[in-house]
Design an enzyme around this catalytic site. Structure first.
Site, PDB file in Angstrom:
ATOM      1  N   HIS A 174      -1.547  31.676  -6.654  1.00 45.80           N
ATOM      2  CA  HIS A 174      -1.347  33.129  -6.459  1.00 45.80           C
ATOM      3  C   HIS A 174      -0.659  33.414  -5.121  1.00 45.80           C
ATOM      4  CE1 HIS A 174      -4.324  33.780  -9.755  1.00 45.80           C
ATOM      5  NE2 HIS A 174      -4.883  32.708  -9.204  1.00 45.80           N
ATOM      6  N   SER A 210      25.797  35.473   8.097  1.00 43.00           N
ATOM      7  CA  SER A 210      26.008  36.881   7.769  1.00 43.00           C
ATOM      8  C   SER A 210      27.284  37.364   8.458  1.00 43.00           C
ATOM      9  CB  SER A 210      24.805  37.691   8.258  1.00 43.00           C
ATOM     10  OG  SER A 210      25.181  39.020   8.524  1.00 43.00           O
ATOM     11  N   LYS A 225      21.939  35.038  11.701  1.00 36.31           N
ATOM     12  CA  LYS A 225      21.419  34.689  10.382  1.00 36.31           C
ATOM     13  C   LYS A 225      21.860  33.313   9.877  1.00 36.31           C
ATOM     14  CE  LYS A 225      19.915  37.604   7.595  1.00 36.31           C
ATOM     15  NZ  LYS A 225      18.596  37.562   6.982  1.00 36.31           N
ATOM     16  N   GLU A 240      19.340  30.697  -3.343  1.00 40.16           N
ATOM     17  CA  GLU A 240      19.401  32.011  -4.002  1.00 40.16           C
ATOM     18  C   GLU A 240      20.386  31.983  -5.164  1.00 40.16           C
ATOM     19  OE1 GLU A 240      18.162  34.720  -0.129  1.00 40.16           O
ATOM     20  OE2 GLU A 240      20.269  34.489  -0.631  1.00 40.16           O
TER      21      GLU A 240
END
Ligand code: ARG
Length: 468
Positions: A158, A279, A285, A292
């Site tokens: 969980h 970025s 970043k 992804e």
């Protein structure tokens, strides 16, 4: 280029140019080019066996097909949307080169059995490539697991800390799930390994072709039993798309784990710069775009499977043109899945693991199950033991301290079965060592799993014993 269509005899009107570009598949089914050349060569050889070609004519056909192959690959032959598909393009080029000999190649054959034969050849080849790409991930997993047998991190259920596990144990869980995918690939490969050629449009060729010989020539282990079934069904495509989807689902969940664990609140792992991007606006970043994209492409591959499932549900038995729509989803899914596997293998092989951060993040509440088990070993029934430890957890929470900060008196307040040795439970290596049963997270079990995994990797190379 000859303007005449291979089927134009009964037509008085020219096809609308809109219809021409609407119906052509040549811009995507050219991926079948090489398979189609092979099929043409094998078919021409079978035609020679029944006297359609003489030996010297066959040589001319084979020579011309070799030429076409070379010229197409080097870009000398061009396609247009007047070519309905790669099969008619190959026949056109052959006929342009050797005239009537080319015009004889389609004897007893239909594009309906040709396309499905090409597709199976393509698929067998690409299933092997997919299996190979998966083995890259499996190799990377085994190597990393070998280095992290004693690295402990909280196991999550969980997405909450549950019980301590070894990082190697986690990595091997990924290995074994991928191994089931390898088996699914092999099973799909076996079902692709049935040759449809000779089935004609649907009723079978009216020429006495030796199909067993033909199958052997094309590297198939056997030929289809029924010509309607052979030209009609695409269950092997649907199956391959499911297999690809399942691989992607596995990769996507792993990507999600890695994205979470490499994020600032965790920092368990670091994704190497070679698999990250920056970025355009925020200079600091370093984003996990490789992972992804794997997660994103999973949606696309599952979409490809959905196309096939819907495509097949309402069409009548035997060939219909709807079936042309099977190719783009199939090509897309196999290519995307294979490249995602190679990316995932690279991410894992270059992963930096921060074992100390993992260790420091262990919440002592992770040993609650071990406390209950401790009481069980002293004779308390598990359900009562669970309840007692639950009360200690609640007490510690109220006192704003961790479970390991409670002293023996506090433990004994809840059960007289607790003794001094209870404090030894709060040791991650001890927690692992208690779980050395087969399949557990203990070091002996993990060593056993690693051994099994290495053996599987050795054996996998023998999974595909048939030629493609
Ligand atoms: N290009 C077609 C396909 O991919 C094969 C041709 C069969 N066409 C036909 N009209 N029977 O399914």
């Amino acid at each position: 280029m000859t303007e005449q269509k291979i089927w134009s005899g009964r037509f008085r009107e020219k096809t609308a140019s809109l219809m021409e570009s609407f119906s052509t598949s040549v811009f995507f089914d050219q991926k079948l080019f090489q398979a189609d050349i092979r099929v043409n060569k094998a078919w021409a050889t079978s035609l020679q066996e029944i006297g359609v070609y003489s030996k010297s004519e066959l040589d001319k056909v084979l020579y011309a097909l070799d030429q076409i192959e070379r010229e197409f690959i080097s870009g000398q032959l061009t396609l247009s949307d007047l070519d309905e598909d790669i099969h008619s393009a190959n026949e056109r080029w052959l006929t342009e080169k050797i005239g009537p000999l080319g015009a004889r190649i389609h004897t007893g054959r239909s594009r309906n059995d040709q396309v499905v034969t090409d597709l199976k050849i393509y698929l067998k080849d690409h299933l092997r490539k997919l299996e190979d790409a998966i083995s890259h991930i499996q190799n990377a997993l085994v190597q990393l697991a070998d280095q992290h047998r004693r690295t402990v991190l909280p196991g999550f259920t969980h997405l909450r800390q549950a019980q301590p596990i070894s990082f190697a144990h986690y990595l091997l869980s990924l290995f074994f799930q991928l191994q089931r995918d390898v088996h699914r690939i092999k099973e799909t490969f076996d079902r692709c390994d049935v040759m449809p050629l000779g089935s004609g449009a649907l009723a079978g060729a009216a020429f006495d072709i030796d199909r067993d010989k033909l199958a052997q020539r094309l590297g198939f282990s056997r030929c289809s039993e029924n010509s309607i079934d052979a030209t009609s069904d695409r269950d092997f495509v649907t199956e391959a798309l499911f297999v690809a989807s399942q691989v992607m689902l596995h990769l996507s969940r792993t990507a999600e784990d890695f994205i979470i664990w490499s994020s600032e609140p965790y920092r368990y792992i670091d994704i190497h710069e070679t698999y990250s991007t920056g970025s355009s606006m925020m200079p600091q970043k370093k984003n996990p775009d490789s992972l992804e994209l794997i997660r994103g492409k999973t949606a696309r591959v599952v979409g490809d499977l959905t196309v096939l499932l819907n495509l097949m549900k309402g069409i009548p038995t035997a060939y219909v043109r709807d079936l042309q729509e099977d190719k783009e989803p199939l090509f897309d899914a196999l290519e995307q899945t294979t490249s995602c596997c190679l990316i995932m293998a690279g991410v894992i092989a270059s992963l930096h693991v921060d074992a100390l951060t993992m260790l420091e993040s262990l919440d002592p509440a992770l040993y609650a199950t071990d406390l209950a088990d401790y009481l069980v070993r002293k004779g308390e029934p598990f359900r009562q033991a669970h309840h007692i430890v639950g009360q200690i957890v609640s007490y510690a929470e109220k006192e704003k301290k961790s479970l390991s900060e409670c002293n023996l008196d506090e433990f004994r307040h809840y059960s007289k079965l607790f003794d001094r040795d209870v404090l030894e439970l709060f040791d991650p290596q001890n927690a692992l060592a208690r779980r050395n049963l087969k399949g557990g997270t203990g070091p002996k079990s993990v060593a056993q799993q690693l051994e099994t995994a290495k053996k599987i990797l050795d054996d996998n190379q023998f999974l595909f014993t048939r030629p493609v």
